[in-house]
Design a protein around this motif. Structure first.
Motif: not given
Length: 883
Positions: A465-470, A551-563, A568-577
């Motif tokens: 369901t989370w994957a569908a919402l994302l 048991n579905n690493e691909a789906l975990a990765y896809a959800c994380m990549s959509a979330f 958290l847009y641009n939170f993980f830039l090298k300089d995110n200050s």
């Protein structure tokens, strides 16, 4: 996932080897218990579904390294029905296991079960895999009479040092072929068991002595007095026996070789090749294998049909647990688990004269091969009043948000607290059936998934369901497989340090298998986002997705990549200050907007969000809350937009409000170093209320991702304004929020809102564009007040309809209180509703709003661009001249 049909649920138990308590690993951390290692490896067995394998359902970890395995079970086994042609079905199951790099190793007649139609189902096929080739238990995997010669020659090898990664040499898939040959031999000579008259050492000696025998089948026939029976067997059966009972594994055929061998030429036409159906998030057409029967009436089910048997085994077991099922209680009732008084568990008793009395080896650590059938009577009795139509809900547009049941109790359940709903058997059955149908229709029924998720999400289907919402779609497995997860990268060291500290209270995530999956998913994300970097906290962000899709690493990765881009847009830039500072400043404004008294106190003692809120937002609260709370929190978070986390943060502070107001800086630091218990359900409800009171543009951030559609908390996707579509571009370019510098943003206590938002909240029309607006002119809603702080002369030249005039210079007394006047009385009457300050200069409006916040006026905001931007709309009015 196969359905229950005529199957039953079976459970068996065993102990993992105990590790010494005073030994640590090379990383200085305590060794992971063998039972947790087994629990992690077991998860892959849930995904191995084949018509010839008994599906594994669950594993439970108990005290003293006890493990209980639940799997598909049948009362009949090969010992009950001896049919040679079933050898082909057994080979099908073994071959499918071999494709997943697994070996049965414990093949025996009682582990070859038969379903209601007499077809083979292999049981306990994952025991050798989950115990790390037998290294994690104190008993051997397999039965001496059926073990292959190369397995017997190897012997039982146990690791001598638990801190080292010693593993026994693995048995090859051909060892199962030998075991199958012995079983077929016993089937042919009905009533005879090979090696039964010998003890175990003699059995092993006899098997190893077959090395110099040319025809093992004949020798075994002579040894057991059944040579005459063998001579009367069909030639193809004898050929199969001789091929399976080939002593040297290099000459022994594989399961794949045997399946295409000519000995099965009369059997193969009965069987169609097994093809695993397409997954939910796959580019393959999911309905490709659907076939309607020639007689459509066969699909009709009357009221006496067993609807529960049509549900998947995983669902039935989940409902069985909700209905009061207890694995240990079931095993104790059958005498499999026995409790002993503590005195009886002492290894030795020493008397005064030095004489000792000891007990023999505790055999409870050895394998008891008994499988206990779990009774479904309690579950069926609990669901007896659920009507048949509840199992087949309609998916119409006017579908109700309550469970599909005609009983009043079901209707009332939907209003109970979430934790009660999640433990109600009938309610969860309805929700699971409904969501299962909706997810199978994804993405076509995505809007209905949103609609139902607003009520609640069944825990069993939360991951999908989370994957569908994302909005996860496409060939996610192919994309994940193409991502390099093996090549060393600079962040490997930090990932290795973070993973052993991330939600390690959870048995699944703390297992070596969990660590390996963590590592692969995190590396896949880092490698596939070269413009971003790994920051501490990314592992916590990954944890909920990995747990739900273990048991579905691909789906975990896809959800994380959509979330991450959404929240958290641009939170993980090298300089995110600059991103973090803007986010925290907007959060400070949200505190002042919703709770000015708390905001004033925190600002006075210098307890700013930089000191406590960075882990909240960088990990979306996964660093501060356990997983079970994160699930309930994110069920609602995923229905909101990127501004919803601000509301969650404010809701958390409001739960701690009394303690925060009573404490100083040092006490607040200590309070947040060990965050008190937070009522998540209350937090969610308060967050929704705060979200509904917050104007959309009040949380504007120039570093946020600009979505094409904005989803409200009700799951409705809408444009950034509710005004006419043709008016959107005009609003976007002229009436939206303007970007300001970070220093300007920090200087303002209250948030700004756009002219667009003000028009929307006031429900005003645009006279300059009459053809684009179908609304009639309305006055300002009672829940909103516009305070114009310009001089009265400017106010009379043109102002917003319904606004009041409080000139900035005369609005407050020297003590900072409101100056007495009719406008002040009006302002007091609107305390608690949205108050918008408007002026010529943004600084004056900001100072006026700050004064109101000091006076504890909630929901105070500033009109971005002031009155000059409002003039563009032609909405200003002039008071009628008095006669």
């Amino acid at each position: 996932m196969s359905s229950l049909k005529d199957a039953e649920l079976g459970a068996f138990t065993f102990f993992a080897s105990a590790l010494p308590h005073d030994v640590c690993g090379s990383n200085g951390l305590p060794l992971t218990p063998n039972s947790i290692k087994i629990l992690g490896r077991f998860q892959i067995l849930k995904t191995i579904v084949h018509p010839r394998l008994c599906q594994c359902v669950d594993i439970s970890r108990g005290k003293h390294e006890r493990l209980v395995v639940v799997a598909e079970h049948y009362e009949k086994s090969l010992e009950d029905l001896l049919i040679l042609c079933l050898a082909y079905e057994t080979l099908q199951g073994l071959e499918y296991m071999n494709r997943h790099k697994m070996v049965h190793r414990a093949l025996a007649p009682h582990n070859i079960l038969l379903d209601g139609e007499g077809h083979v189902k292999l049981a306990k096929f994952g025991l050798y895999h989950i115990t790390d080739l037998g290294a994690d238990v104190d008993f051997p995997i397999g039965y001496p009479s059926y073990l292959a010669p190369e397995v017997i020659a190897q012997g039982i090898v146990k690791p001598t040092d638990p801190t080292q990664c010693e593993r026994p040499l693995p048995s090859g898939p051909k060892s199962d072929v030998w075991s199958l040959g012995i079983i077929i031999f016993e089937l042919c000579v009905v009533g005879r068991k090979l090696f039964q008259s010998l003890d175990i050492p003699e059995k092993l000696k006899l098997i190893l002595a077959l090395d110099c025998v040319d025809d093992i089948v004949t020798v075994l026939g002579e040894e057991h007095g059944c040579l005459d029976i063998l001579k009367n067997l069909p030639e193809n059966v004898l050929v199969l026996l001789r091929k399976c009972l080939t002593f040297h594994p290099t000459k022994r055929p594989t399961t794949t070789d045997l399946l295409v061998d000519s000995v099965f030429k009369e059997v193969t036409p009965k069987y169609t090749p097994f093809h695993k159906s397409a997954g939910l998030f796959s580019p393959t057409l999911r309905c490709a294998d659907l076939i309607l029967p020639d007689d459509i009436s066969l699909l009709y089910k009357d009221e006496t049909s067993d609807f529960l048997a049509e549900r998947s085994i995983e669902e039935v077991y989940y409902l069985w647990c909700l209905a009061g099922g207890d694995l240990e209680k079931e095993l104790m009732s059958k005498g499999i688990i026995r409790s002993k008084p503590p005195i009886c568990t002492l290894p030795n008793l020493v008397l005064e004269d030095g004489e000792s009395f000891g007990q023999g080896r505790d055999r409870s650590s050895l394998l008891d091969d008994t499988t206990v059938t779990l009774s479904l009577c309690q579950l069926r009795n609990r669901l007896k009043d659920v009507p048949g139509e509840a199992y087949y809900p309609l998916l119409g547009e006017d579908q109700s948000n309550v469970p599909h049941s005609s009983s009043n109790s079901e209707l009332s359940t939907s209003t109970l607290p979430l934790i009660i709903r999640e433990r109600d058997t009938e309610y969860q059955l309805n929700r699971i059936v409904l969501f299962d149908r909706l997810l199978n229709a994804y993405p076509y029924k995505k809007h209905l998934i949103w609609k139902e998720a607003r009520v609640d999400i069944p825990p069993l289907l939360r991951g999908l369901t989370w994957a569908a919402l994302l909005g996860v779609e496409g060939a996610i497995q192919d994309k994940y497989d193409m991502t390099d997860k093996d090549t060393p990268i600079p962040t490997d060291r930090q990932i290795e340090v973070d993973i052993p500290r991330c939600h390690q209270y959870d048995e699944l995530l703390s297992s070596p298998e969990g660590h390996a999956k963590f590592r692969r998913v995190l590396k896949a994300w880092v490698v596939s986002h070269p413009n971003l970097v790994y920051w501490q906290g990314l592992d916590s962000l990954c944890a909920p997705f990995l747990y739900l899709n273990f048991n579905n690493e691909a789906l975990a990765y896809a959800c994380m990549s959509a979330f991450i881009p959404k929240y958290l847009y641009n939170f993980f830039l090298k300089d995110n200050s600059h991103v973090i500072q803007e986010y925290l400043t907007v959060f400070s404004q949200m505190i002042a907007f919703h709770d000015p008294e708390l905001s004033n106190h925190l600002n006075e003692i210098g307890f700013i969000p930089d000191l406590y809120a960075i882990p909240w937002f960088l990990t979306m609260f996964t660093h501060v809350f356990p997983l079970h709370k994160i699930f309930h929190l994110w069920d609602t978070l995923l229905l909101g937009n990127a501004s919803f986390p601000f509301c969650i943060g404010v809701a958390i502070l409001q739960q701690l409000r009394v303690r925060l107001l009573a404490n100083g800086f040092n006490e607040c630091i200590l309070l947040f170093s060990d965050l008190p218990e937070i009522d998540i359900e209350r937090c969610v409800q308060e967050s929704i209320n705060l979200f509904c009171w917050t104007p959309k543009s009040a949380t504007y951030r120039q570093h946020a991702q600009m979505p094409k559609l904005t989803s409200d908390i009700n799951g409705v996707s809408r444009p950034s304004s509710t005004l006419n579509t043709d008016y959107q571009e005009f609003i976007k370019t002229d009436l939206g929020r303007e970007s300001i510098t970070l220093s300007e943003l920090k200087s303002e206590i209250s948030p700004r809102i756009s002219v667009e938002d003000l028009i929307d909240l006031c429900e005003l029309t645009v006279p300059s564009l009459p053809k684009l607006s179908s609304k009639k002119s309305k006055s300002i809603k009672p829940k909103l007040l516009v305070v114009d702080i310009r001089h009265s002369e400017d106010f009379n030249r043109g102002h917003i309809q319904g606004s009041i005039n409080m000139p900035f210079g005369t609005a407050f007394t020297s003590e900072g209180d409101l100056a007495p006047c009719p406008a002040s009385n009006t302002l007091q009457n609107f305390k608690g509703k949205v108050i918008v300050t408007v002026g010529h200069v943004a600084q004056n409006a900001a100072e006026f709003a700050a004064h109101l916040v000091k006076l504890c006026f909630p929901r105070v905001c500033i009109l971005d661009g002031g009155i000059n931007k409002m003039k563009l709309t032609g909405l200003l009015t002039v008071p009628s001249p008095q006669i």
